[in-house]
Design a protein around this motif. Structure first.
Motif, PDB file in Angstrom:
ATOM      1  N   GLY A 187      11.776  50.337  69.997  1.00 37.25           N
ATOM      2  CA  GLY A 187      12.171  48.946  70.182  1.00 37.25           C
ATOM      3  C   GLY A 187      13.672  48.795  70.338  1.00 37.25           C
ATOM      4  N   ASN A 188      14.432  49.490  69.497  1.00 37.23           N
ATOM      5  CA  ASN A 188      15.896  49.432  69.599  1.00 37.23           C
ATOM      6  C   ASN A 188      16.369  49.981  70.930  1.00 37.23           C
ATOM      7  OD1 ASN A 188      16.198  48.328  67.020  1.00 37.23           O
ATOM      8  ND2 ASN A 188      16.324  50.335  66.038  1.00 37.23           N
ATOM      9  N   ALA A 189      15.756  51.091  71.341  1.00 41.59           N
ATOM     10  CA  ALA A 189      16.142  51.693  72.627  1.00 41.59           C
ATOM     11  C   ALA A 189      15.811  50.758  73.779  1.00 41.59           C
ATOM     12  CB  ALA A 189      15.421  53.030  72.800  1.00 41.59           C
ATOM     13  N   SER A 190      14.686  50.066  73.674  1.00 40.64           N
ATOM     14  CA  SER A 190      14.273  49.137  74.732  1.00 40.64           C
ATOM     15  C   SER A 190      15.224  47.957  74.847  1.00 40.64           C
ATOM     16  CB  SER A 190      12.851  48.632  74.460  1.00 40.64           C
ATOM     17  OG  SER A 190      11.919  49.686  74.485  1.00 40.64           O
ATOM     18  N   THR A 191      15.643  47.426  73.710  1.00 34.86           N
ATOM     19  CA  THR A 191      16.543  46.272  73.697  1.00 34.86           C
ATOM     20  C   THR A 191      17.839  46.570  74.432  1.00 34.86           C
ATOM     21  OG1 THR A 191      15.620  45.500  71.598  1.00 34.86           O
ATOM     22  CG2 THR A 191      17.785  44.661  72.211  1.00 34.86           C
ATOM     23  N   LYS A 192      18.319  47.797  74.320  1.00 39.17           N
ATOM     24  CA  LYS A 192      19.569  48.192  74.967  1.00 39.17           C
ATOM     25  C   LYS A 192      19.474  48.184  76.486  1.00 39.17           C
ATOM     26  CE  LYS A 192      21.035  51.065  71.066  1.00 39.17           C
ATOM     27  NZ  LYS A 192      21.317  52.448  70.588  1.00 39.17           N
ATOM     28  N   THR A 193      18.253  48.198  77.024  1.00 36.48           N
ATOM     29  CA  THR A 193      18.091  48.231  78.483  1.00 36.48           C
ATOM     30  C   THR A 193      17.968  46.845  79.099  1.00 36.48           C
ATOM     31  OG1 THR A 193      15.649  48.322  78.468  1.00 36.48           O
ATOM     32  CG2 THR A 193      16.844  50.427  78.222  1.00 36.48           C
ATOM     33  N   VAL A 194      17.843  45.807  78.257  1.00 34.16           N
ATOM     34  CA  VAL A 194      17.632  44.456  78.780  1.00 34.16           C
ATOM     35  C   VAL A 194      18.838  43.999  79.603  1.00 34.16           C
ATOM     36  CG1 VAL A 194      17.276  42.032  78.193  1.00 34.16           C
ATOM     37  CG2 VAL A 194      16.103  43.816  76.881  1.00 34.16           C
ATOM     38  N   ASN A 195      18.539  43.476  80.787  1.00 33.35           N
ATOM     39  CA  ASN A 195      19.591  42.960  81.656  1.00 33.35           C
ATOM     40  C   ASN A 195      19.137  41.609  82.205  1.00 33.35           C
ATOM     41  OD1 ASN A 195      21.996  43.004  83.312  1.00 33.35           O
ATOM     42  ND2 ASN A 195      20.657  43.444  85.048  1.00 33.35           N
ATOM     43  N   ILE A 196      19.882  40.557  81.851  1.00 33.91           N
ATOM     44  CA  ILE A 196      19.562  39.216  82.344  1.00 33.91           C
ATOM     45  C   ILE A 196      20.825  38.649  83.003  1.00 33.91           C
ATOM     46  CG2 ILE A 196      18.659  36.920  81.769  1.00 33.91           C
ATOM     47  CD1 ILE A 196      17.449  38.148  79.251  1.00 33.91           C
ATOM     48  N   PRO A 197      20.974  38.824  84.308  1.00 38.95           N
ATOM     49  CA  PRO A 197      22.165  38.356  85.010  1.00 38.95           C
ATOM     50  C   PRO A 197      22.334  36.835  84.916  1.00 38.95           C
ATOM     51  CG  PRO A 197      20.851  39.833  86.387  1.00 38.95           C
ATOM     52  CD  PRO A 197      20.008  39.462  85.204  1.00 38.95           C
ATOM     53  N   GLU A 198      23.545  36.381  85.147  1.00 37.76           N
ATOM     54  CA  GLU A 198      23.822  34.951  85.077  1.00 37.76           C
ATOM     55  C   GLU A 198      22.976  34.153  86.067  1.00 37.76           C
ATOM     56  OE1 GLU A 198      25.630  32.997  83.072  1.00 37.76           O
ATOM     57  OE2 GLU A 198      25.799  34.800  81.840  1.00 37.76           O
TER      58      GLU A 198
END
Length: 280
Positions: free
Chosen positions: A185-196
Motif C-alpha cells: 500500500g505504501n509503495a502504491s501511494t508513492k506512484t499516484v499522479n494526479i496532474p492539475e
C-alpha cells in the motif's frame, strides 16, 4: 527425502515474498531469497534462507543469480515469481515512467525469469513455476488500470506456459492474492499522479484510497496467506490457480458476472459515479 530447492523473487522485508521464504523454509525446503538489495531482506538468514541479489528487469542479473543457485544447489525445484511493482492512478494520468516500470517488472520480469528457470526445469523433466498474479487479474479496477493490465498479462502468460511446459512435466500455477497485509500500500501511494488538469481531480480521495485498499483492517495476515500458498504448492500436482485473501471470492464472482453488473459494482465502490464531468 531431498529438500526441494526454492527460488523466490521480490523478498523485501514486509512483503509476501519475505513471508513465503520463511514458510517454505519451515517446511524443510532449501530457500534462495532474492531482491534488488540484499539489505532489504534483513532477517531471512535467521530462517536459513540464502539471500542473493536479483533484478528481474536485468537479464545479466537473472543469469548471474540463476548460476549461483545452480552452483550451490545443483538445480531448482520451485520458482516463485513474486517481484512486482505498483502503479496507481487513472489511465489518462499515470506517469509513463511508473507505467513502464510496472509492466517491465510484472510482465517482462516474470517472462525473463521463466525463460531461464523454465528451460532448466524442462531439461530436468520436472519443476514447479509459481507466478504471483492478483485478483485484479480477474477484474481490472478503476485507478489501478496499469497494474491490472500487468496482472492480467501474468495470468494469460501462465495459462500458455502451463500448456507449453506440460510435456516436460513442469507445473505452472498462478497465485492470485486478495487483500494481504504487506508494505504494498505504501509503495502504491508513492506512484499516484494526479496532474492539475486531470479529469479526475474531483475523486482524488478515491484514487488515494485505491492505493491502500488492500491494507485495511480486514486484510488477510501475510503469514496466513503464505501458509495456504506453500501448502498448495508443495503437493505433487498443484492447482492451476490458487486464490487467497480478503476480497478474493468477490473478484472471482465479478470475473464471471456480466460486464454491466461488474461495471456498476466497481463504479460505485471506487467513486467513478462521483467524477464531475466537464462543463461546456
Amino acid at each position: 527425502m531431498i529438500a526441494p530447492v526454492v527460488l523466490v523473487t521480490g523478498c523485501t522485508e514486509g512483503g509476501i515474498g519475505y513471508e513465503l521464504c520463511k514458510t517454505f523454509s519451515k517446511q524443510g525446503c532449501r530457500v534462495f531469497a532474492t531482491a534488488r538489495r540484499i539489505e532489504s531482506m534483513k532477517g531471512l538468514e535467521d530462517s536459513n534462507c540464502t539471500k542473493l541479489v536479483l533484478d528481474v528487469t536485468n537479464l545479466d542479473s537473472i543469469n548471474e543469480c540463476f548460476q549461483k543457485v545452480i552452483d550451490e544447489a545443483g538445480h531448482i525445484d520451485i520458482l516463485v515469481n513474486n517481484a512486482g511493482a505498483p502503479a496507481v492512478g487513472a489511465l489518462l494520468d499515470v506517469d509513463y515512467k511508473v507505467a513502464h516500470t510496472c509492466i517491465e517488472t510484472n510482465v517482462f520480469g516474470v517472462l525473463s525469469v521463466c525463460r531461464v528457470v523454465g528451460r532448466h526445469m524442462a531439461e530436468r523433466g520436472s519443476g514447479k513455476i509459481v507466478n504471483v498474479g492478483s485478483i485484479v487479474g480477474y477484474a481490472g479496477t478503476p485507478w489501478a488500470g496499469i497494474y491490472s493490465i500487468s496482472k492480467a498479462a501474468v495470468h494469460s502468460m501462465s495459462d500458455v506456459l502451463r500448456l507449453e511446459l506440460k510435456p516436460f512435466n513442469v507445473h505452472v500455477t498462478v497465485v492470485a492474492p486478495g487483500s494481504i497485509t504487506s508494505n504494498f500500500g505504501n509503495a502504491s501511494t508513492k506512484t499516484v499522479n494526479i496532474p492539475e488538469n486531470s479529469l479526475y481531480k474531483s475523486v482524488t480521495n478515491f484514487i488515494f484510497a485505491r492505493a491502500n485498499m488492500s491494507q485495511g483492517d480486514s486484510a488477510t495476515p501475510t503469514h496466513v496467506f503464505a501458509e495456504k500458498v506453500v501448502k498448495g504448492i508443495l503437493v505433487p500436482k498443484p492447482k492451476s490457480y490458487i486464490t487467497v485473501g480478503t476480497n478474493s471470492i468477490t473478484f472471482l464472482i465479478l470475473y464471471y458476472l456480466p460486464y454491466w453488473i461488474k461495471d456498476a459494482v466497481l463504479g460505485k465502490r471506487l467513486g467513478v459515479n462521483q467524477v464531475k464531468t466537464l462543463t461546456k
